[in-house]
Design an enzyme around this catalytic site. Structure first.
Site, PDB file in Angstrom:
ATOM      1  CG  ASP A 121     -46.238   7.787  51.391  1.00  0.00           C
ATOM      2  OD1 ASP A 121     -45.961   7.510  52.585  1.00  0.00           O
ATOM      3  OD2 ASP A 121     -46.241   6.935  50.481  1.00  0.00           O
ATOM      4  CG  ASP A 132     -36.393   4.688  48.942  1.00  0.00           C
ATOM      5  OD1 ASP A 132     -35.770   5.553  49.593  1.00  0.00           O
ATOM      6  OD2 ASP A 132     -35.863   3.918  48.120  1.00  0.00           O
ATOM      7  N   GLY A 138     -39.712  15.467  45.997  1.00  0.00           N
ATOM      8  CA  GLY A 138     -40.445  14.406  46.684  1.00  0.00           C
ATOM      9  C   GLY A 138     -41.942  14.602  46.761  1.00  0.00           C
ATOM     10  CG  ASP A 197     -46.527  12.506  48.029  1.00  0.00           C
ATOM     11  OD1 ASP A 197     -47.356  13.338  48.444  1.00  0.00           O
ATOM     12  OD2 ASP A 197     -45.726  11.915  48.782  1.00  0.00           O
ATOM     13  CG  HIS A 255     -42.863  13.548  23.355  1.00  0.00           C
ATOM     14  ND1 HIS A 255     -43.465  14.760  23.060  1.00  0.00           N
ATOM     15  CD2 HIS A 255     -42.482  13.628  24.652  1.00  0.00           C
ATOM     16  CE1 HIS A 255     -43.448  15.530  24.128  1.00  0.00           C
ATOM     17  NE2 HIS A 255     -42.860  14.861  25.120  1.00  0.00           N
ATOM     18  NE  ARG A 270     -50.356  21.554  28.645  1.00  0.00           N
ATOM     19  CZ  ARG A 270     -49.084  21.270  28.363  1.00  0.00           C
ATOM     20  NH1 ARG A 270     -48.647  20.024  28.408  1.00  0.00           N
ATOM     21  NH2 ARG A 270     -48.250  22.219  28.037  1.00  0.00           N
ATOM     22  CG  ASP A 317     -46.417  18.251  26.215  1.00  0.00           C
ATOM     23  OD1 ASP A 317     -46.305  19.405  26.660  1.00  0.00           O
ATOM     24  OD2 ASP A 317     -45.458  17.578  25.804  1.00  0.00           O
ATOM     25  CD  GLU A 322     -47.032  22.923  25.062  1.00  0.00           C
ATOM     26  OE1 GLU A 322     -46.065  23.587  25.467  1.00  0.00           O
ATOM     27  OE2 GLU A 322     -46.937  21.707  24.779  1.00  0.00           O
ATOM     28  CG  ASP A 374     -43.329  24.542  29.207  1.00  0.00           C
ATOM     29  OD1 ASP A 374     -42.383  23.876  29.670  1.00  0.00           O
ATOM     30  OD2 ASP A 374     -44.280  24.025  28.600  1.00  0.00           O
ATOM     31  CG  ASP A 407     -37.384  23.810  32.759  1.00  0.00           C
ATOM     32  OD1 ASP A 407     -37.129  23.417  33.899  1.00  0.00           O
ATOM     33  OD2 ASP A 407     -37.400  23.075  31.746  1.00  0.00           O
ATOM     34  NE  ARG A 423     -40.554  22.954  34.661  1.00  0.00           N
ATOM     35  CZ  ARG A 423     -40.360  22.100  33.663  1.00  0.00           C
ATOM     36  NH1 ARG A 423     -39.695  20.972  33.879  1.00  0.00           N
ATOM     37  NH2 ARG A 423     -40.811  22.354  32.448  1.00  0.00           N
TER      38      ARG A 423
END
Length: 569
Positions: free
Chosen positions: A149, A153, A172, A174, A247, A325, A327, A356, A423, A467, A471
């Site tokens: 997209d 913005d 960016g 999506d 969390h 999945r 976490d 996990e 990870d 990490d 990524r």
């Protein structure tokens, strides 16, 4: 006879049902100690009577460096099952039951000492969803996959495709960017997508959820996600979401309510707080690790559990996702996991729940909590073998065989087998930038019991350390692809999809002449993977075996990081 090594545990991963009528019995013994294992069995009410007992030698055997595992499977008309073992080391014979070992066993009076599986209820065994054995999965970090997209913005974007990512970089990516590449997944052979978190969150990784019921605005909206799942399903692709229920973000309105109202908040007990109100400066509440903007959810609290179950069921009922999945699932209470499973399975029995868990997961995989875990035992063995070269082929064969007996076989079929993820380092980077190590790891994953999952981009040669380097943005310029790796991964996936023995067959792993052998066999069809992870050139002479695929193999010679797939039929 080595009594100390002999082990059987009733109603555990050593005695379980894999469906409504098939019992699986496992006996462990010191390697090469027992020459014959006989199971004497029958209906628990009748087997004390002569003529109502049955005896079979258990010939199905797995081995690692320490133990033999004798595996008995039987389809039963009546699941009220009693059994005793008769063991022989070639010189002595002993009966083995709940009371221990004895030279004699009187079935007419010893019914209280035999092993039993009293009854199998249809909801008590770990159900294997119909689609799992065919699954070839692909993990996507949505923020880094592709931008679909361009009307949104993009002022937040700080990362370009070939840039080195930082912990706070935004590329960016999506949902539309993923949707635009359905043909890529189909061409590669992928039929299941696992997405890292996609719910509203201030971070690029989205593991700090602000709103569990809203797709993050960087990725799209709920309407687009509905279209996303429908289009994936229309193309035969399952969708698994990442649930972060250990969390949440401190920006979540629930935690904000506690900040404002303290003990007067109806959500106060959703968290573990030391005191009457939140003190963010001194952090008087439990967090994920020690990250103060990720307060831990009190998953022993009934209201918090109901809230989590509402989230889980919402995305299944309204959007028809195929699983979760979870976490940090090993920090979520058993009470919560049991309730969550019950609510999810009521709505969609074939939905899968993957945890996990970085350690041995036996407790979680008994049919009342998780279906599966990310298979870090397998991952650990892979990197020790192919990246660090800490173990040889025999050690590796022993480890991946032993790992199977931490769980029941249905759980093994549902294991998420990955050699890298968001990870960890990319495997090729961990192996000193050796792309061939990744290829060998992928071949082993294709042959192992469980669901092979590939982390986006490694199939085209993307590398990266821990990490955030693991990524990186996906590369869509084919001129920059490692085509040798891509074609090899694609071929391996096609071999998996075309051969039922790789999905359901018996498994055997061993080493010969420093080569690794993995065999899968079903209905008299056997495929064998042979790997050379040594620095030496190895000669192998085939007889009537047919070569299905080879890599770094020429004229009967294996080269370093070479593999061969052969068929014995």
């Amino acid at each position: 006879m080595n009594f100390e090594s002999i082990l059987h545990i009733p109603m555990s991963n050593y005695a379980y049902f894999s469906d409504e009528s098939t019992i699986n019995i496992v006996l462990r013994a010191k390697k090469d100690d027992l020459k014959k294992v006989i199971i004497i069995y029958g209906n628990k009410y009748d087997m004390r009577l002569d003529g109502h007992r049955f005896s079979e030698e258990i010939t199905n055997k797995y081995s690692d460096d320490l133990y033999d595992y004798f595996v008995f499977r039987k389809k039963l008309d009546d699941t009220r099952f009693g059994y005793v073992f008769l063991l022989s080391d070639g010189e002595n014979k002993y009966y083995y039951c709940e009371s221990g070992f004895s030279k004699d066993y009187d079935f007419s009076i010893n019914h209280t000492s035999r092993f039993e599986y009293p009854y199998n209820f249809k909801d008590d065994f770990l159900n294997l969803p119909s689609w799992v054995k065919d699954c070839v999965g692909y993990q996507i970090f949505p923020e880094r996959f592709d931008i679909g997209d361009f009307k949104k913005d993009l002022s937040y974007k700080t990362l370009n495709t070939l840039d080195t990512p930082k912990s706070n970089s935004f590329y960016g990516g999506d949902l539309q960017g993923i949707l635009n590449h359905i043909d890529y997944f189909l061409n590669l052979g992928i039929n299941c997508i696992y997405l890292n978190p996609i719910f509203e969150s201030p971070s690029n990784h989205k593991y700090d959820t602000v709103d569990y019921f809203k797709i993050d605005h960087h990725f799209g909206d709920n309407k687009l996600f509905k279209e996303f799942v429908n289009k994936m399903h229309a193309n035969g692709i399952k969708v698994i979401l990442d649930g972060v229920f250990n969390h949440m973000s401190d920006e979540n309105k629930i935690f904000q309510d506690v900040i404002k109202k303290g003990k007067k908040s109806k959500y106060f007990n959703f968290f573990i707080i030391w005191g009457d109100k939140i003190d963010q400066e001194n952090v008087n509440y439990s967090c994920f690790a020690s990250v103060k903007n990720m307060p831990r959810i009190n998953t022993e609290n009934d209201e918090a559990i109901e809230y989590i179950c509402k989230i889980c069921t919402y995305w299944i009922k309204e959007y028809d996702i195929d699983g979760w999945r979870l976490d940090v699932s090993d920090e979520i209470s058993f009470k919560c996991l049991r309730k969550m499973r019950n609510e999810v399975k009521k709505i969609k029995k074939d939905a899968i729940i993957i945890g996990e868990n970085w350690r041995i997961p036996t407790k979680y995989l008994q049919g009342d909590m998780l279906d599966s875990v990310m298979n870090y035992k397998f991952y650990s063995s892979i990197i020790d073998y192919l990246a660090y070269n800490k173990i040889n082929s025999q050690d590796f064969a022993n480890q991946i065989t032993r790992n199977l007996f931490y769980n029941n076989m249905n759980a093994n079929y549902m294991m998420m087998n990955e050699v890298e993820n968001h990870d960890t380092h990319r495997l090729s980077t961990l192996a000193n930038n050796d792309k061939q190590a990744y290829i060998l790891a992928s071949a082993i994953t294709i042959f192992y019991i469980g669901m092979p999952f590939f982390y986006y981009g490694s199939e085209i040669g993307i590398d990266g350390g821990y990490d955030p380097l693991c990524r990186r943005a996906m590369i869509w310029d084919k001129n920059l692809w490692d085509m040798k790796t891509y074609k090899t991964i694609k071929k391996l996936i096609s071999i998996r999809k075309e051969n039922e023995c790789l999905k359901s067959g018996d498994f055997k792993s061993y080493s010969k002449d420093d080569l690794l052998y993995i065999e899968r066999e079903l209905n008299n069809k056997k495929l064998t993977l042979i790997i050379n992870n040594t620095a030496d050139k190895k000669l192998i002479k085939l007889k009537k075996e047919k070569i299905i695929y080879s890599y770094n193999f020429q004229e009967d010679h294996f080269y370093n990081k070479g593999f061969l797939i052969i068929s014995s039929n």
